[in-house]
Design a protein around this motif. Structure first.
Motif, PDB file in Angstrom:
ATOM      1  N   HIS A 119      13.718   4.807   9.408  1.00  0.00           N
ATOM      2  CA  HIS A 119      13.979   3.849  10.481  1.00  0.00           C
ATOM      3  C   HIS A 119      12.746   3.025  10.846  1.00  0.00           C
ATOM      4  CE1 HIS A 119      15.803   1.996  13.935  1.00  0.00           C
ATOM      5  NE2 HIS A 119      14.899   2.512  14.758  1.00  0.00           N
ATOM      6  N   ALA A 120      11.601   3.662  11.018  1.00  0.00           N
ATOM      7  CA  ALA A 120      10.393   2.956  11.474  1.00  0.00           C
ATOM      8  C   ALA A 120       9.386   2.810  10.339  1.00  0.00           C
ATOM      9  CB  ALA A 120       9.782   3.682  12.670  1.00  0.00           C
ATOM     10  N   THR A 121       8.547   3.835  10.111  1.00  0.00           N
ATOM     11  CA  THR A 121       7.605   3.831   8.987  1.00  0.00           C
ATOM     12  C   THR A 121       7.522   5.241   8.418  1.00  0.00           C
ATOM     13  OG1 THR A 121       5.569   4.453  10.175  1.00  0.00           O
ATOM     14  CG2 THR A 121       6.210   2.114  10.237  1.00  0.00           C
ATOM     15  N   PRO A 122       7.076   5.394   7.174  1.00  0.00           N
ATOM     16  CA  PRO A 122       6.922   6.744   6.619  1.00  0.00           C
ATOM     17  C   PRO A 122       5.931   7.602   7.423  1.00  0.00           C
ATOM     18  CG  PRO A 122       6.934   5.127   4.854  1.00  0.00           C
ATOM     19  CD  PRO A 122       6.862   4.358   6.145  1.00  0.00           C
ATOM     20  N   LYS A 123       4.944   6.968   8.044  1.00  0.00           N
ATOM     21  CA  LYS A 123       3.968   7.701   8.851  1.00  0.00           C
ATOM     22  C   LYS A 123       4.591   8.238  10.128  1.00  0.00           C
ATOM     23  CE  LYS A 123      -0.337   7.026  11.446  1.00  0.00           C
ATOM     24  NZ  LYS A 123      -1.366   6.022  11.841  1.00  0.00           N
ATOM     25  N   ASP A 124       5.446   7.455  10.757  1.00  0.00           N
ATOM     26  CA  ASP A 124       6.089   7.802  12.021  1.00  0.00           C
ATOM     27  C   ASP A 124       7.539   7.344  11.925  1.00  0.00           C
ATOM     28  OD1 ASP A 124       6.948   8.179  14.606  1.00  0.00           O
ATOM     29  OD2 ASP A 124       5.212   7.211  15.544  1.00  0.00           O
ATOM     30  N   PRO A 125       8.429   8.202  11.407  1.00  0.00           N
ATOM     31  CA  PRO A 125       9.760   7.759  10.992  1.00  0.00           C
ATOM     32  C   PRO A 125      10.647   7.146  12.070  1.00  0.00           C
ATOM     33  CG  PRO A 125       9.239   9.876  10.011  1.00  0.00           C
ATOM     34  CD  PRO A 125       8.166   9.600  11.003  1.00  0.00           C
ATOM     35  N   MET A 126      10.394   7.469  13.334  1.00  0.00           N
ATOM     36  CA  MET A 126      11.310   6.963  14.348  1.00  0.00           C
ATOM     37  C   MET A 126      10.676   6.065  15.400  1.00  0.00           C
ATOM     38  SD  MET A 126      14.224   9.865  15.045  1.00  0.00           S
ATOM     39  CE  MET A 126      13.142  11.248  15.363  1.00  0.00           C
ATOM     40  N   PRO A 132       5.738  -7.630   9.319  1.00  0.00           N
ATOM     41  CA  PRO A 132       5.592  -7.998   7.909  1.00  0.00           C
ATOM     42  C   PRO A 132       4.134  -8.224   7.503  1.00  0.00           C
ATOM     43  CG  PRO A 132       6.286  -9.900   9.173  1.00  0.00           C
ATOM     44  CD  PRO A 132       6.284  -8.743  10.126  1.00  0.00           C
ATOM     45  N   ASP A 133       3.322  -7.188   7.641  1.00  0.00           N
ATOM     46  CA  ASP A 133       1.897  -7.240   7.317  1.00  0.00           C
ATOM     47  C   ASP A 133       1.636  -6.394   6.075  1.00  0.00           C
ATOM     48  OD1 ASP A 133      -0.836  -7.025   7.116  1.00  0.00           O
ATOM     49  OD2 ASP A 133      -1.177  -6.576   9.226  1.00  0.00           O
ATOM     50  N   PRO A 134       1.490  -7.010   4.891  1.00  0.00           N
ATOM     51  CA  PRO A 134       1.314  -6.227   3.664  1.00  0.00           C
ATOM     52  C   PRO A 134       0.121  -5.281   3.711  1.00  0.00           C
ATOM     53  CG  PRO A 134       1.818  -8.511   3.130  1.00  0.00           C
ATOM     54  CD  PRO A 134       1.581  -8.458   4.611  1.00  0.00           C
ATOM     55  N   GLU A 135      -0.976  -5.685   4.338  1.00  0.00           N
ATOM     56  CA  GLU A 135      -2.153  -4.823   4.403  1.00  0.00           C
ATOM     57  C   GLU A 135      -1.869  -3.572   5.220  1.00  0.00           C
ATOM     58  OE1 GLU A 135      -5.080  -4.987   2.782  1.00  0.00           O
ATOM     59  OE2 GLU A 135      -4.090  -6.607   1.697  1.00  0.00           O
ATOM     60  N   SER A 139      -1.276   1.232   3.793  1.00  0.00           N
ATOM     61  CA  SER A 139      -1.660   2.568   4.246  1.00  0.00           C
ATOM     62  C   SER A 139      -0.450   3.457   4.497  1.00  0.00           C
ATOM     63  CB  SER A 139      -2.503   2.471   5.519  1.00  0.00           C
ATOM     64  OG  SER A 139      -1.745   1.938   6.590  1.00  0.00           O
ATOM     65  N   ARG A 140       0.705   2.846   4.747  1.00  0.00           N
ATOM     66  CA  ARG A 140       1.925   3.639   4.985  1.00  0.00           C
ATOM     67  C   ARG A 140       2.583   4.057   3.676  1.00  0.00           C
ATOM     68  NH1 ARG A 140      -0.547   1.774   8.747  1.00  0.00           N
ATOM     69  NH2 ARG A 140       0.171   1.729  10.926  1.00  0.00           N
ATOM     70  N   LEU A 141       2.154   3.427   2.565  1.00  0.00           N
ATOM     71  CA  LEU A 141       2.761   3.698   1.271  1.00  0.00           C
ATOM     72  C   LEU A 141       1.842   4.461   0.328  1.00  0.00           C
ATOM     73  CD1 LEU A 141       4.514   0.266   0.732  1.00  0.00           C
ATOM     74  CD2 LEU A 141       5.667   2.471   0.742  1.00  0.00           C
ATOM     75  N   GLN A 142       0.749   5.010   0.848  1.00  0.00           N
ATOM     76  CA  GLN A 142      -0.235   5.663  -0.018  1.00  0.00           C
ATOM     77  C   GLN A 142       0.366   6.804  -0.832  1.00  0.00           C
ATOM     78  OE1 GLN A 142      -3.458   6.759   2.588  1.00  0.00           O
ATOM     79  NE2 GLN A 142      -4.500   4.803   2.331  1.00  0.00           N
ATOM     80  N   ASP A 143       1.272   7.548  -0.248  1.00  0.00           N
ATOM     81  CA  ASP A 143       1.860   8.700  -0.936  1.00  0.00           C
ATOM     82  C   ASP A 143       3.266   8.418  -1.457  1.00  0.00           C
ATOM     83  OD1 ASP A 143      -0.433  10.246  -0.336  1.00  0.00           O
ATOM     84  OD2 ASP A 143       0.355  10.673   1.662  1.00  0.00           O
ATOM     85  N   LEU A 144       3.676   7.164  -1.425  1.00  0.00           N
ATOM     86  CA  LEU A 144       5.018   6.794  -1.864  1.00  0.00           C
ATOM     87  C   LEU A 144       4.938   5.675  -2.890  1.00  0.00           C
ATOM     88  CD1 LEU A 144       6.797   6.605   1.615  1.00  0.00           C
ATOM     89  CD2 LEU A 144       7.190   8.365  -0.107  1.00  0.00           C
ATOM     90  N   THR A 145       5.819   5.732  -3.862  1.00  0.00           N
ATOM     91  CA  THR A 145       5.855   4.674  -4.884  1.00  0.00           C
ATOM     92  C   THR A 145       7.290   4.229  -5.169  1.00  0.00           C
ATOM     93  OG1 THR A 145       5.854   6.355  -6.636  1.00  0.00           O
ATOM     94  CG2 THR A 145       3.710   5.414  -5.994  1.00  0.00           C
ATOM     95  N   TYR A 158      12.600  -9.121   7.612  1.00  0.00           N
ATOM     96  CA  TYR A 158      11.574  -9.602   6.683  1.00  0.00           C
ATOM     97  C   TYR A 158      11.689  -8.888   5.343  1.00  0.00           C
ATOM     98  CZ  TYR A 158       8.874  -5.520   8.461  1.00  0.00           C
ATOM     99  OH  TYR A 158       8.459  -4.252   8.849  1.00  0.00           O
ATOM    100  N   LEU A 159      11.122  -9.519   4.325  1.00  0.00           N
ATOM    101  CA  LEU A 159      11.040  -8.961   2.982  1.00  0.00           C
ATOM    102  C   LEU A 159       9.675  -9.316   2.437  1.00  0.00           C
ATOM    103  CD1 LEU A 159      12.358  -7.605   0.485  1.00  0.00           C
ATOM    104  CD2 LEU A 159      13.171  -9.882  -0.180  1.00  0.00           C
ATOM    105  N   ILE A 160       8.844  -8.304   2.147  1.00  0.00           N
ATOM    106  CA  ILE A 160       7.486  -8.540   1.662  1.00  0.00           C
ATOM    107  C   ILE A 160       7.214  -7.687   0.438  1.00  0.00           C
ATOM    108  CG2 ILE A 160       6.568  -9.192   3.931  1.00  0.00           C
ATOM    109  CD1 ILE A 160       5.425  -6.354   4.170  1.00  0.00           C
ATOM    110  N   GLU A 161       6.176  -8.065  -0.304  1.00  0.00           N
ATOM    111  CA  GLU A 161       5.722  -7.322  -1.468  1.00  0.00           C
ATOM    112  C   GLU A 161       4.447  -6.559  -1.094  1.00  0.00           C
ATOM    113  OE1 GLU A 161       7.225  -7.378  -4.477  1.00  0.00           O
ATOM    114  OE2 GLU A 161       8.717  -8.945  -4.044  1.00  0.00           O
ATOM    115  N   VAL A 162       4.432  -5.264  -1.382  1.00  0.00           N
ATOM    116  CA  VAL A 162       3.251  -4.432  -1.149  1.00  0.00           C
ATOM    117  C   VAL A 162       2.971  -3.695  -2.455  1.00  0.00           C
ATOM    118  CG1 VAL A 162       2.175  -2.654   0.270  1.00  0.00           C
ATOM    119  CG2 VAL A 162       3.912  -4.168   1.271  1.00  0.00           C
ATOM    120  N   GLY A 163       2.106  -4.257  -3.264  1.00  0.00           N
ATOM    121  CA  GLY A 163       1.889  -3.705  -4.596  1.00  0.00           C
ATOM    122  C   GLY A 163       3.159  -3.801  -5.412  1.00  0.00           C
ATOM    123  N   GLN A 164       3.606  -2.665  -5.939  1.00  0.00           N
ATOM    124  CA  GLN A 164       4.824  -2.629  -6.741  1.00  0.00           C
ATOM    125  C   GLN A 164       6.075  -2.377  -5.912  1.00  0.00           C
ATOM    126  OE1 GLN A 164       4.711  -3.366 -10.101  1.00  0.00           O
ATOM    127  NE2 GLN A 164       2.605  -3.866  -9.513  1.00  0.00           N
TER     128      GLN A 164
END
Length: 253
Positions: A119-126, A132-135, A139-145, A158-164
């Motif tokens: 719902h929110a972010t992998p770091k704090d799910p709720m 829409p800040d890719p930078e 940090s929220r995607l460090q352990d996810l691919t 929003y729809l953004i690209e963060v690496g792959q």
């Protein structure tokens, strides 16, 4: 395959119904916050259990299921404070359990994509708000691919690209806050992600609030919020209705 992606319905059945009348789909993803703020939760829960393939729990789903009253009246918590107790009357024990048992996150493969949904972010799910800040998302995607991370919570699409990884927020069906009053959602089809909007008659939502006995201040506050796509100031919210949680709670208990 055509996939419908929906978030932040907030018991606004007329808005969700407009989306469902416009779109046909083969799979449906729900990114949390089915309830609260507005007052037509039962058909929304019925839709969740009958049409949604993957869903996660939002902070408002959790609060309604756990019978937690907001601790303050900052921002839109004032609306939650008056409408949440109505949910406890309108929803059955079974329906409340459905909300409370939604997973906090889901990881799955669908139509050739590895998808992570929260719902929110992998770091704090709720609870964490992140735009829409890719930078910031790095940090929220460090352990996810995943190929695709789907989130909600901000009520802003929003729809953004963060690496792959693509990060998709479909916006809010029931209470947009990006200045556009039309219901916001996303469609994934033939590998392409598209943010879409559909107009609906929010007066039906206000009429339903009146029908179930919401006070006039809550209906007026909701009218401004829905008609402007969330272009409402903190001062306007603060000026509406009582200024203490206990005062509002006393009107509904």
């Amino acid at each position: 395959m055509k996939i419908l992606v929906v978030a932040d319905v907030h018991s606004n059945w007329p808005a969700l119904e407009a989306v469902l009348e416009r779109e046909t789909f083969e799979a449906c993803l729900f990114v949390g916050d089915l309830v609260d703020y507005l007052t037509d939760p039962v058909p929304c829960v019925n839709w969740l259990t009958s049409k949604v393939d993957y869903a996660v729990r939002g902070n408002h789903d959790h609060a309604v299921a756990q019978r937690i009253l907001p601790g303050s009246l900052s921002g839109f918590r004032k609306l939650a404070c008056i409408t949440r107790p109505y949910h406890w009357k309108a929803l059955s024990t079974r329906e409340l359990k459905i909300l409370g048992r939604l997973p906090v996150s889901q990881t799955f493969s669908l139509d050739g994509r590895d998808i992570h949904m929260v719902h929110a972010t992998p770091k704090d799910p709720m609870d964490e708000y992140l735009g829409p800040d890719p930078e910031a998302w790095k940090s929220r995607l460090q352990d996810l691919t995943p190929d695709l991370l789907i989130v909600g919570h901000t009520h802003q699409p929003y729809l953004i690209e963060v690496g792959q990884t693509q990060v998709l927020n479909p916006g809010s069906v029931g209470q947009p806050r990006d200045g556009n009053p039309e219901a916001s959602y996303a469609v994934i089809e033939h590998g392409r992600i598209e943010l879409r909007r559909v107009a609906y008659d929010f007066r039906q939502t206000l009429a339903q609030m009146k029908q179930v006995g919401m006070p006039e201040w809550a209906i007026e506050l909701t009218e401004v919020t829905l008609s402007t796509g969330g272009n409402i100031t903190k001062a306007q919210i603060a000026a509406a209705g009582p200024n203490e949680v206990q005062e509002i709670a006393a009107t509904v208990f």
